[in-house]
Each structure stands twice: as C-alpha cells, then as structure tokens.
Design an enzyme around this catalytic site. Structure first.
Site, short mmCIF file in Angstrom:
data_model
loop_
_atom_site.label_atom_id
_atom_site.label_comp_id
_atom_site.label_asym_id
_atom_site.label_seq_id
_atom_site.Cartn_x
_atom_site.Cartn_y
_atom_site.Cartn_z
N GLU A 1 0.91 -1.62 0.25
CA GLU A 1 -0.15 0.07 0.34
C GLU A 1 1.18 0.78 -0.06
O GLU A 1 0.83 2.13 0.85
CB GLU A 1 -1.28 -0.02 0.91
CG GLU A 1 -2.21 -0.87 0.97
CD GLU A 1 -3.30 -1.64 1.88
OE1 GLU A 1 -2.83 -0.58 2.80
OE2 GLU A 1 -3.75 -2.11 1.91
N GLU B 1 -5.47 -8.94 -0.89
CA GLU B 1 -6.03 -8.52 0.34
C GLU B 1 -7.19 -8.23 0.38
O GLU B 1 -8.17 -7.48 -0.73
CB GLU B 1 -5.42 -7.08 1.66
CG GLU B 1 -3.95 -7.19 2.14
CD GLU B 1 -3.24 -6.46 2.90
OE1 GLU B 1 -4.63 -5.73 3.40
OE2 GLU B 1 -2.22 -5.83 3.67
#
Lengths: 511, 511, 511, 511
Positions: A160, A277
């Site tokens: 991220e 995820e």
C-alpha cells in the site's frame, strides 16, 4: 416459489482463486504456537496455497544485521526466524507469497513507523544495499528450498505505497524507484522468479496508468499485478474497537475488476492479478469479522471472484494479529477466520464449505452455487443475500428451491446439510450469551468450541425422472452447505427396523 | 404443564458407580489399534475407572505355555500380550477389572468352547496347576505395577458359570471348587487383594444362597459380589443379526437390586456389588444398541443405578468385538458405545453427558436429573421415558419445565444444550440414509462423524428471584444435557451490537 | 589408583533444588512454538517445577492497557497472552515463578529501557496504579487457577534492581518502596501468597543488610529471598558474540551461600532462598554455554547446590531468547540448555542425567555423586573436575574407581552408561565440523540431532561379596551417568548363544 | 593396507529393489497397534513401497461369510477388517502386495491347516466360488481405492505351494489350476491388474519349467514371477526356539538368480521377478534375526540384490508375528527388523542406512558400497564380510581404506558415522546383559531403546587434490554408514574457540 431447474451440463470449472492465497499477521507472529495450530487447522479443513503477511524484513525478523565490533564492520544476513517460518509453512503444505517490506532500521532513511509494532515505512537510505538485502533473501530461499520451489512464490514489492501511513509521503516516484531496483535484484537471481506490485489499497485508480507507463518506458519486469479490496467506511472508534459503515458485497467484485479495466490496452493488460488483501473492513478491531453477516456477505464474492482475478486473499486466516496492539478480549473484531484458541468464526465455515465444492459449476445464482464433483456428488452452497449499511435489515427467513440433476439410474439421494447463521455455528453469539468473557475459562472455551460447530443434519430424498427437488430454508445471515450423493442401497431383504424395539406398530428408528 | 420447583439444597451426592467399570471384547482384541483409539476417546470424553473383558487366560493371550523339547519339559508363563494390554490401559488412566477365564487349552479338562473365537469353558484338569497359573499372573502384575496398584483391581472368578455355554454343565459344585481354589491362590499372593464372584447371568436366583452357604461353611474369602443384568428376550435370528423383545428399563434396576435382597441376613450381605455386565440386549448383533432408544432407556438407569450397586459396567465401550465372528458391516448391532472407526452412538453421548454432571444431586425425576457442580454450575440431564416392547410407541414430543435455583445475586444464566435423538447426534440414522454401506468410503465416514455430533445450542435466560425457568422440549427418544452457568457480564458500556452493520434499525447480531 | 569404597547406608536425601526452577526468555517469547516444543522436551526428559522469565508486565504482553476514546477513559487489564502462556505451562506440568516487571509504558515514570526488546526499567509514575496492576494480575490468576494453585507460585519483585541497566539509577530506596507496595498488594489478595526479593545480581552484598533493616523496620512481608549467581568476568565483544574469563565453579556455590551468611541473625535468617538465575556467563552470546565444559563445570554445582539454597534456576532452558537481538546463527552462545530446533546441548544432558538419579545419596565427591533409588538401583554421576580461566587446561583423561554396595544376594549387575564430552553428545562440536552453518539445512539438522545424543553402552559386571568394582574413564570435560541394576537372570538352561551361528568355536554374539 | 581409489564417475544407479517390498505377519495382526506403530517407524526411517503377509482370506479377516438363517442363504463378502488394514497402510505411504490365501473354512475342501493360527491350506471345494471371492475382493479394492491405485498392487497366487505344509499334498497340478482360475478372475476385473506366482520356497527348481509350460500351453496370464530365498539349514529345536546352520550370504544371491537361469528362453523369461520372502532363517524363533551378524550378512545382499531381481522382501519388518504361537519373551528369535515395543534390531539399522544412500553407485566391493547423492553427498556403507556356519568365526577387526572423489574446489568434508555391531546399536546384547527379561519393565525398555541407537560420531577431514582419504575400522559383525559432505565454512574471522574458556593455552573445545 417456483423451483429453479439446475442444468445437468457444467457451465464451467470452479476456479481455485478463492483459496490461492490467505493473509496473516506480521511474520514474526508466525513463530507463535497459536499461529501454527491455527494454520494447521485451516490447512486441514480448507487448504490454502499461499500465505502473505507484512514485516518479513522488519527488525523483529532479524534479517538485516549491521555490525561494528572488535574492528570488524559489515552486514550479516540472518535467516534463523525466516527459516523457521517458511519451514513450518511448507510442512503444512502452504507456500509463502512474499511481501518485501518493511524497512530494517539499519537501512531506513527515516524514522516513520506504522502500527503498534512499529514497521519502518521509509525508503532505503541506500538502494544498492536494499538490492543486496533482497538478493541475499531470495538467494537464501533458493539455496534452501530449490529454484523450482521459489519460482512458485510470488514476490510483491512493499504494501500500500499509495497511503502515507505505509510509505513515507505516499510518493509514487519513490515507490517506482523501489519497484525497479527490487525487480532487477530479484530477476538477477533468476529471471523466472515472479515479481509484481504495486500492492495498492482501494481507491488508488490514479496509480495504475503511471505504473504502466513507468514499467513500459523503462522496460521493468512485471509478472503480476497486486492490489487490495475493502468495503468499509471510516472508522468510528470506541475503546479497543471500531464500528464502520459497510458497502454491499458487490462492491468487492467491482474493486476486483477495476485495475483490469484501467489497464486495458496497456502493456500490463492480461497479467495475472492478485488481490493480496480483501475483506469487508480494513480494521483489526471491527466485530463485523466475527459475525454470520461476514460469511453471508462474502459467499457471493467467493463464488464469483475467480472470474475476475487469479487470487483474492482473505485478510486474515487467524486473530494472531497485533496492528492495534495486543488483543485484550477473546473476541475483539480481529480479522481472523479463526479467533483466539482456534475458535472457528462463521467465515471460516464459509471457506470450509467452499473446500467441499466440486470441480464443475452447474449453476450460480444470487443466493446459491451448485457444483458437481468426484463420483457425481452434487454440492449446493446457499446463502441469504445481504446488503450494506444502506440496505434494510435482512429478514429472518430466505428460501430457495432447486431441481437438481442426479442421473437416470438413481432412485434416492442422501442429503447432508451444514448450517451456519446467527445462532448456529456461531461462537460470537454464544460468547455474548456467556457475558463476553475477556479471558474465557477452560470450560467456557469448551462451550465456544462446541457452539462454533455448524449444525449438521443428514436425511435422504427420492429421485424422480433423474432429478431431486431440494428446498432450502435459510435463517438470518445463514450460509448453508448441502452435499448430495446418490444412494447405493445395500439394505438386505431381511432387515426390518420396525422390529428393533420388538413391538408392533412402532414407527421404527430414525423415522 | 406446571413447572417443577427444584430444591436449592442437595439431596445427595451423584455416585460414580456408572463410570466405575466398562466392558470390552476379549482381551486379545485390546491389542488392536481401534480398541486403543476407541478407549482413548472414551477416556477423554467420559473417563471410566476400570475395564473388564473375557479371555485373559485364553490361548490367544499366550499366558499358559507348556513345553516339551530337547529334553526340557515344563510350563512357561508368558506375559508379552498381557503386559501390552495393561500397560496401554494404565497409560489411558483406566485399570483392569480382572476376569479369570477362560481355560487355556493346555490346562483344560475338555474341549467345549464358547464363541467364534473358541474360549474353552471346561474346568481345569489339575486344580493345582490352575492355582499356579493364577498366582503367576497375579504375582507378575504385582511385580510390574506394585501392590498398591493391584489391590485396586477387583479379581472376578470366571464368567456366567450358571450357563452351560460358559461353564461345562453349568455345574455349581465345580464352580464353587474353582472359586475356592482361585480365591485361596489370590489371597496367598496378598491378603488385601480383592477377589469375588460368582459373575452369574440374570435369572440365577438359585445360585446366591448356595454360594453364600458354601463360602460361609468353608470360610472362603469373598470381597465383592458380581453378576449381570440384561432385559432382552430370546433372539430372533436373521443373517448377521437378531431382533429381540425388550423389557422396560426399570427391570435393569430390579436386577441390580436382586442379589442384595436374596442375601439379606447372610454373611455376604453388605458386600460391594458389581454388575460386571449390563445392557438392554445380551446379543452382539442386535441393532437396538445403535439407537437413540438405547440411550433414552438407559438414562434413568445411569441416574439411579448407583443407589443399588457399587458399579454397573456397560457391555461394551466399543464394537471391537467378535463373539459372533468378524462384523461384516459398519453398523451391525454391536454392543459398543462406539461403532467401528470410533463413530459415537447415542449411548456414548449419554455417558459423555453424565460425565459433565455435577457432584451434588438436587433432584431426580422420571425424566430428569438435576445436579450442581463446581462454581455453582447447574446441569440437567433430561430424557423421554421409554417402555419395553409391550409399551406403546413413544410419542414424538415430550416436554418438561423446571424452576431452577440459581442464587440471589445472578441476573442472567447461560444455557448450553446438547441434544441426541432419532435425528440428532445419530450416526445410525444417517447411515441408513446413506443406504447402509457395509464399508463406508472415507467421505461417508466423514458424514457419519459429523452426523454423530450432538446438536449444540447456546443461549441465555433471565433470572428472577434467584431462579430461572427452564422449558425443555424433547423429541422422540431424546436425551438432552443442559448446562447452566451464572453470567458475569463483562460487556463494557460502549459496545452496541446494533452498530456492527452500520445501519439504523438493525436487530443486531445473534438477536 | 585405589578404589573408593562407597558406603551402603545413605548419607542424606538428594534435594530437588536443582530442578525447582528454570529460566526462560521474556514472557512474550513463551507464546512461540519453539518455546513450547523445547519446554515439552525439557519436561519430558528433566521435569522442572517452576519457570521464570522477565517481561510479564512489559507492553508486548498487553496486560496494562489505558484507553481514551469516544468519551471513555480508564485502564483495561488484558490477560489474553498471560493466559495463553500460563495455560500452556501448566499443561506441561510446570508452574510460573512470577517475576513482577518490567514497567508498562503507560505506567512508567521515564523512558529508560533495557535490552533489544526495550523493557522499561523506570519506577511507576503512580504507585497506587502499580498496586492495582499487581492486584488485577494476581486476582486474575487466582480466579483462573484457584487459590491453592497460585499459593504455590513464588512472586518476586523486579529483577536485579542493584544494576543501573535494570532499575533506573539502581536506587535502593526506590526499590524498597516498590517492594513494600508490591508485597502489600499481593498480601491483600491473600495473605498466604508468597512474595519475595530483592532479586539482586552477584556482587550486591551491600543490599542485604539494608533490605533486612527496611522490611524489619516497616514490618514488610518477605516469604523468600532471591538473588543471582554468575562466574564470568567482563565481556570481550566480537560481532554477535563475547568471550569472558571464567572463575571456577566453586565460586557459584560461594555465591549461593553468601546471603545466608550476611543475614545471619537478622529477621530474614532462615527464609527460603531462591537463586533465580545462575550460570557461568551472564551473556546470551557467549559460546561457553554450548560446550561440554559448561556441563562439567556445573555438575558439582547441581550435586551440592541443594545444601545451600532451596532452588537454583539455570538461566535458561532454551535459546528462544532475544536480549541482544534475534540470534543470527544456529549456535550463537545462547543461554539455553537447548539450542534452536530443540538441539540438546551438553548441559541439557547433565540435567537429564540428574533427573535419573535416585533419592538417597550414598556419597558425594569432587568428581562424582552416587545415589540409590527405587528398586535398589544405583546411579553414579561422574565428571571431570574443571577450573576457571586461571586454571591449567584440563587433561584428556580422568579416571575414578568406585566399590559400590549392591547387596548380598546379587551375583551380577547390568551397567548402562551415557557419556557426554567434547566429542560425544556434542552438537556444538559437530556443528563446527559442518562449517558452522548459520542456517543448517534439514539434513544438517538431522546430523546435529544425532550428534547431540549421548553415547550409550550397556554391559554387565560381576558382584563379589555384595559389591561391584566400577572403573570409569572420563575424557576431556566429560559428564557421565552410570545406571546399575541387579540382574535377575532369566536365561533358561537350554539357551547357548554359541549355537546361534551354527558353528563350533564361535565366541557367540555380543561377547 | 593400500587405499582403494573410488572412481568419480558413477558405474550405475542404486536400484530400489531392496525397499520395494517387505513382509509382515498374518493380515489380522495388521489390525494391532504395535503393528501400526512399528510400520510407522519403518516408514519414517526406511520407506518401503509394498507390504506382503499371509492370511488375507483366512477366517479371522472375515472376508468370506456364508449365511443361512431365517430362510435366507448365500455368501456375504465382508471387508471391515480388510479396509481397516489397507486404509492404514496407505495412510503410511505403503501399498499392499496381495497374497491370495489361505482358504476360508467355508470354501475349503479339507481341514488341513498350517501354523498356530490354523490357516487352511486345502484347495477350494468349488473353483467358481473361489473365483467369485477373488473378484469380490479385487473389485472392492478398485471401488474403494481406484483402478490406478490397484493396478500398482501385485497380486500373488498363494504361498509356497511346493511345500506340503502350505498346500495340501504340494500338488503342482492343483496349484496350476488354482493359478489359472485366479489369474482369469483377476484379469476379468481389469486386464491391467498384475497377477503372478508361483511363490515357491527355495529348492523348488522342479516347479519352474512345468509352470512355464502350463501357462504357455493354456495361455494363462503371468505378469511377474515370485519365489522365496533362505539360507538356513534344518531346525534344531529347544523350547520356544531353534538353532540352525547357516550358509554364506552369497547363497541368497544365487537363489535370487536361479529362476531366471531356469527360465531362459521360455515365455516367462524377462518377466519382473519378486523375491517375496527372504532372510537367513525361515524360522520365527531363531535368535540369529536379532544379531549384528544378521545385518552384516545381509549388507552385501542389499547392495547387490537389485541386479538380479525387481524386489526382495525382508521377512518381516516387525516381531508382531504368531506362526509358532504368541511370543513369550521380549527377544525370541522373531523375524522382525523391529522387536516388541518397536525396539530396533541391527538389521533395521542396515535398512535405515540403505535409505540414506545416494542415487549413483560409484563403487561396490566385498565389504563396501559407495554412492553419491543429492548435493554431491557421498555415502559409504561398509560391513565386515561374514561366512556361514562352515566359515571360521569372524575376527574382531576389519579395516578398509578408500580414496574418495570430492571435487576440485572443496578443502574439507564433514564425516558423520553411524555404527552398529556386537556392542553398538545392539539391543539384543543389552538385553542379555539385563538377564534376558521376558517382560522388561518400563525402565528396562528405556535401556533397550537407548542401547538400540547406533553410535554416532561427527568429525571432518581435509581434502587433497579433490580427494579425501577415509579409513574405516570395523569391529566384529559391524555395519557402518559414513556420510560425507563438502564443508562450506561459514566461520567468521573473529571467532577463536581457544578464547571460549578465557585462558591461554587451552586446546579449545571439541579439539
């Protein structure tokens, strides 16, 4: 209600994308006994292919170890813990999905950290030393496990980077530099190793075209794309917990599909796509993870996600997790499919049910998935469709009727059903009835273990014209699995159950 | 229906007699893996104190070994197998209840045998050699396990000598001789060892007074009395099976009580009494053993039997058993609480439920037993009362209402219920739905394993004036366990389950 | 050499002090799988009574959790991890020896930390809150495990407060305050709980009289005294390791004895004394821990230490330990008896040998300990006496001769010997021959596992006049165990080993 | 002694024939826990491919079950026990080598039996019913395990029909008829199933040509040939034991080679050949099986047998065996590699050593076998050559010197040696020192377990000119394994073992 006629010919094959990967807490936690026992349970009842977690390179894994003593200076690469973790995973039949990060403090350019456990999220102070670190790590894995094995481990660059808390300044330019150096380092070990990124969180549409342009312009290798999917809104904090609004589960499928839409026509079009995820909530302290709603919401995602991506990795398989600190109570809204003490949550059962589905898809609907597997066994996964926070509360009942193709020669089928809903197979509900004990006693743990078991029932149904009529009544937020096998009746002619109790007029046993 | 008010003060202590002993197949079978795994399961979920089986001295245990070779003649006593069996039992926390029999062929006076496995049932051809055998066996046990340990093993002389198939001619005189020689041999090793008999089958009223007279006249030691109890009528044979009429379960309690009635006033009055075998049917091929009826029928026997005798030993804990030959199908009417592959039958759950009862009895009724245990936990065992073959078929429903004493300070209790009936926790019913597969596949075994689990549910109830109202609806042949604990509510003020799904008007989870 | 005649009457009973406690790494590490597997191995082969480690109250155990959110402020006490650790220990038959420390950051008055894992070593900023914390912890343990159990857990206040790195400023006055508040908090839960201190390091002679004065003057409860013992000199650092000079092992016994000498006549005289840490070196990176020397040096300490103190706790039972960071190599000078991957070090075998000694001490010498146990078994622990760094290198051979009392009726004894020295039972030596692999492969781990096994040999010796002559030759730094049992010869007359190979003149097998 | 120069290029590949099959006691014994634990151990340390035993069709397996009751007559085929056995074997990674026999009593034409457990050895009274039985058995296996699996199970017709004790009258004609009917029945299920025979004992030269003629004349399918090999002479009985003369081990290799010589030119020439039983002695009560001699004698057979046949199956892997009755003592001359209680005998270690050999054979000699395996590892199996009863007793020492090719870049190798001889790794010798206890106590079993471990030592040797000089001294009847790996020395420059004890002039640890 009219009965839905399920075709007897497959419409396709059920993809393995739903079990290709699963998430876990930071890698140091993988040294723990509860991590291992939880994973053993998940592998036994579900069987994932890969597991991915943060913190492989963080200080508590002891990989990057500069030294300066007695006139000796240098860097040692230590793999004591990495070996323990990977050895254990492989012994359970699950492979690493490597996420390269976070930054070892001895190589960090700054002091910004993320999480209670303080993962350093700054770029390396020296990219050559970073490349050395990556190469030592990958070479060590190849030496220990063999090249054939490690070529099956996707290698993802960072996590991220589009968020400031995970990558200092969320600098795209700096991430692309990190990506390029890392990909080159990996490919230098072996060109067939698989490297990818950019591991962005939802809402990073503005990263895809620049990433495609960058790797195209500089001819940087990319073997797969990775990104995340979540549907929860902003966190509303209470002590040790959060509540969040939720968007409907279909939004997850839209998020799965998004990068491919944005990259159509680019050099990256058609690459394997890994959702590294996903869940409803991205918070490790939101009780939605513990509910039957979570299972019902994700059932259609598991049923359809494989059409859109090559994997989507549930975040995470167990509550051995510490991003917001040490959990203080048995249930605490943790990400896990399994709670503390390996207590199964409803979503664990959803995955266990999926693991019993057959290979061929006969039909998929808004509330069901029908497959056929080895030996002609039919399996029906059914669920109550749920909406997000904006939708009205789901009703207490939802029913469906299916006319299933069994084959011309059968006269009867056995029907084995497993149910999970707000009451059944629901340790969270039981825990609340127990008074939400933070530290359950051994006796309370035994109650939770039993309460977490799906309700099972076994019966049989007649076959008419090669078909069986199946009526499924679901309760609120239920996910149900029905396993149907043709009965080969071995009852000999002399048996008469009405005689067992030795009395006339007895209805017999199990009637 | 009016609610029965359960007193808050105990009326007595729940005797351990129900778990003091359990039966097993011939001792050679105790070498088997399935015997051991079944026993480990029984010990884990129930916890018996002793185990008793036939054939300790039969040839396949290799104890009595005459030899004559190379000029050497004599008898060797071999304990390779006996040691393996007893070592394994003790490692599982269960002690032998020694039954001395049957006759080694090298010591037999005749060739009459019983059962498929041919236990010799003739008297010894030489009583001195028999005494030697007994002493070698007992001394070996004392040497290996210590005198303190072996003093806790009851030693029973022979099995059902009142039946011609078990003792040649059913000769009372010969049995008394055997008893006297054996008791003397045992006591010669150590006077505190416990020896007893006569191990008669039901219907042997005419054995008690003569036995009392004999041992009184000749001053023969008797430390305990033993006998058997069964309620089934004559066998009606079908291939690989039998059906039988059944008398009501109360008859078992009458059988338990009978010897004490007959011996009142004799020297044997007041001795410990052990029912060393009991069940409904005495046949290893009667399907009644596999049913929920069996559990419902024995529930009141387990609840009350300890008032009458010091132990009553269920015949047998598992289907590893061969009196009528090798079982040919998964379910075959075997004696066991556990079927093949360690599949739990309803009666196994009855015992597992009993193992969770508390120490103090608050009330016993025709359809229930209420106890209180550690930490104030209340447990209710409830069952549908059943009759024998002469009684009308039991109804589909049976209900009871209890007003339970919880204590003045509690405001809520958790209620954890486990149910077994014709459908729930009933592998036999599931097996019939599967078509009675003789050799279940691994997948069918998994279905049976799941089908054998009791249905569990967990909820909570309010407490008013220190009492809770419990209403229990039972289905046909149901046995149910309800475990009730006072709730210590740890819910913090900031939690609101209605917020979990982030929407107004949601009924919350688990509501 | 003349033979030493060992008396046949016991001179005393072998104290259990050597196994009463053992040390471990910080408590968070006790959550790890390798900790648990190592402890299971230690319990199986040795069997300690208690285990003690630092960091019970440090942040990574999550016990003290202040909160401030959504208008709610307070402190939660979290026992998720503490329960996991203590549940697991108790399941392995070992009890906590509670060390109260270090300071949770939310309660700390400063920021000074110790070790890589940053244990806060400052006094509480609020002593009332500290007392609350202690009481919550102890009450929770009592609730969960029962008062009878927790009364058996010694509770020690802090660790080495006389050292500035473990207690800010090493302030005696501040420690005494901490001790007083803590002792009062513990006793307030239950007066029979056992509290003690001051847990000082060697060389703290100046702490004892003030401590005695303080607790006497203010009538502060003290149930036991605790302190540490080490013999190593200052650390000479190299990367990832240290070398140190060593004083002779007798110095450890002097350290054990010292507090009692200093406190003679005080109110504290005669209290139970616990050496809560001891070893040669106090450094977790000194390779002496991995050597046979370590075993030889500690053998006389284990043999005699129980005369001086009630327990002496080896620091530590395994290399799951991180004070100086994550270990980077298989052997790294860690404190443990067990290395990584549960590889046994020589000192582990010393303890395993001790666990086989009998109850009665027949004789103790400078190089041996002779005991007699159940069934008359004799055990001899023998070792080469070693000196410290000032002593000359030990020779390659050391021999002793013992004339052992067997009893008048025996004619032969079996002699089973287990040897550990520089070559035998020495994984560290094998590891060096393998080239000191930092990350041993599975094959190298198998070699190390085999190399770590003591050399075993079994033979027999004749008995003359009720005695047997035992000659033991030891190699460098050897520790040896000899187990001697009277032989009850069951050989039948017809056996003739010379016939096995069917040829005349064969010496027979095993001759 | 001059050193033998081992070539650096392989001379061939080490055949798997030595581990392709192993023998076991009658199949009913495979239900036992000790059978399973022994097999698990063998599979873990050795890893056999198939297992073969007698009695698959004997009554105690319950396969053939005629019935006649309540007006129903017929035959049921029962697979409860067969399933248990095969399920368990397959779970341990080992496949059945099916031996079809002996005759179920319900199908037998006579009453002749063999062994204590009374295997019926008469022809079927109805060959069509025999064919039915065979087909039911094979079809059941195919249904349960799949055709691909069962095609890998060789199916052997009967056992040693050339001996009157195993086949009534040893009638060739009757056996050929049985063979023909059986082969047809098997092939009728699936033509790719593998069927063979004639399973003759040594000395049946006169069976091969007639068998070849018969199957050629009548076009009977034969997929493999099977026969047995033993070298012992006539039994000289003592109580519970026998002694026998032994021929030299080379005789076994001659027996392996014999059928191929006899069948040269026939239709059967070139078929796979399976020695379905071999050992020195064919008696289950000859102590030679327990000795180091047995291991030394068979070492050259294992090293060379694969040149002559496709498998040779050691009879048997464990002492769970009953042909002469229940064993009465711990060691009793049983066939097993493993004794009771899973105690390893020397020959077990020989097999475990073989399992560590590499793929490529560098050299084979009269006293050694040298292989190279994965990663360049060299392994040397060395043994003292032994003769039979006519040869002079072996000397106490035997030495060999090998110059091994290591490769040009290595400078040092690690040398890990495992030794088994008359004293080392020899539980039988230890047992005799203990006084031959028939029923060892738990403590004696622990001694035997330790005594049974090979002696291990690890050292290193220098490499010169790409070669290492290995000198191996063997003691009487020793078999030794030497594992040699190139050392990759990771020792950092700052380490100095002489500093560990902190003193000048110390020779260092492990020196």
């Amino acid at each position: 209600m009219t009965s839905l006629v399920v075709p007897s010919e497959p419409t396709g094959v059920l993809s393995d994308a739903w079990r290709t990967c699963v998430g876990t807490g930071r890698l140091n936690l993988a040294l723990r006994r509860d991590h291992h026992e939880s994973l053993a349970l998940a592998q036994s009842e579900i069987g994932f292919r890969h597991v991915r977690g943060h913190g492989l390179l963080s200080d508590d894994m002891g990989v990057h170890r500069p030294y300066d003593a007695a006139g000796h200076t240098g860097t040692r690469y230590g793999f004591s813990y990495v070996d323990q973790v990977f050895d254990a995973w492989l012994s359970l039949g699950i492979r690493p999905f490597l996420e390269l990060g976070f930054m070892p403090s001895g190589l960090a350019s700054g002091s910004q950290t993320v999480f209670w456990w303080q993962g350093n999220v700054t770029p390396p102070r020296d990219y050559r030393e970073w490349a050395d670190l990556v190469q030592h790590l990958v070479r060590h894995a190849v030496d220990r496990y063999g090249l054939d094995e490690v070529r099956r481990w996707p290698i993802e660059v960072w996590n991220e980077p589009n968020l400031t808390q995970f990558w200092q300044g969320a600098s795209q330019e700096e991430y692309f530099r990190l990506y390029e150096v890392t990909a080159a380092a990996v490919k230098d070990v072996d060109p067939a190793l698989q490297v990818g990124g950019p591991a962005v969180s939802p809402g990073a549409d503005d990263w895809w075209q620049p990433f495609a342009d960058f790797v195209t312009d500089r001819d940087v290798p990319v073997d797969f794309l990775s990104f995340h999917a979540y549907t929860a809104g902003p966190a509303q904090h209470v002590p040790f917990g959060t509540y969040q609004s939720l968007r409907p589960p279909e939004v997850l499928l839209e998020q799965f599909a998004r990068p491919a839409q944005l990259l159509a026509g680019s050099r990256l079009a058609g690459l394997p796509a890994h959702v590294t995820e996903f869940s409803t909530s991205y918070r490790p302290d939101n009780p939605v993870h513990d509910t039957a709603y979570q299972a019902a919401a994700l059932a259609p995602v598991l049923a359809r996600g494989g059409d859109l991506v090559d994997s989507f990795s549930y975040w995470t398989f167990c509550d051995v997790f510490e991003e917001e600190g040490v959990p203080t109570t048995m249930f605490h809204g943790g990400f896990g499919m399994l709670g503390h003490r390996q207590v199964r949550k409803p979503v664990f059962h959803l995955y266990a049910f999926m693991a019993r589905m057959g290979r061929d898809v006969l039909q998929r609907g808004a509330d069901h998935l029908v497959t056929r597997g080895a030996g002609g066994r039919l399996t029906v996964l059914a669920w109550q469709p749920v909406g997000g926070s904006e939708a009205p509360p789901e009703t207490d009942r939802h029913a469906l009727r299916l006319t299933l193709p069994v084959g011309p020669t059968a006269s009867r089928v056995s029907v084995h059903r497993s149910r999970v809903d707000e009451q059944r197979g629901n340790a969270f509900t039981a825990w609340r009835h127990l008074g939400r004990p933070a530290s359950p006693t051994s006796r309370q743990l035994a109650v939770l273990e039993e309460a977490a078991q799906p309700e099972r029932s076994t019966t049989s149904l007649p076959v008419a014209d090669g078909r069986v009529e199946l009526r499924i009544e679901l309760e609120r937020h239920e996910v149900t699995l029905v396993e149907i096998d043709v009965v080969d009746d071995e009852t000999p002619p002399w048996l008469d159950d009405a005689r067992i109790l030795g009395r006339a007029g007895d209805p017999g046993q199990g009637a």
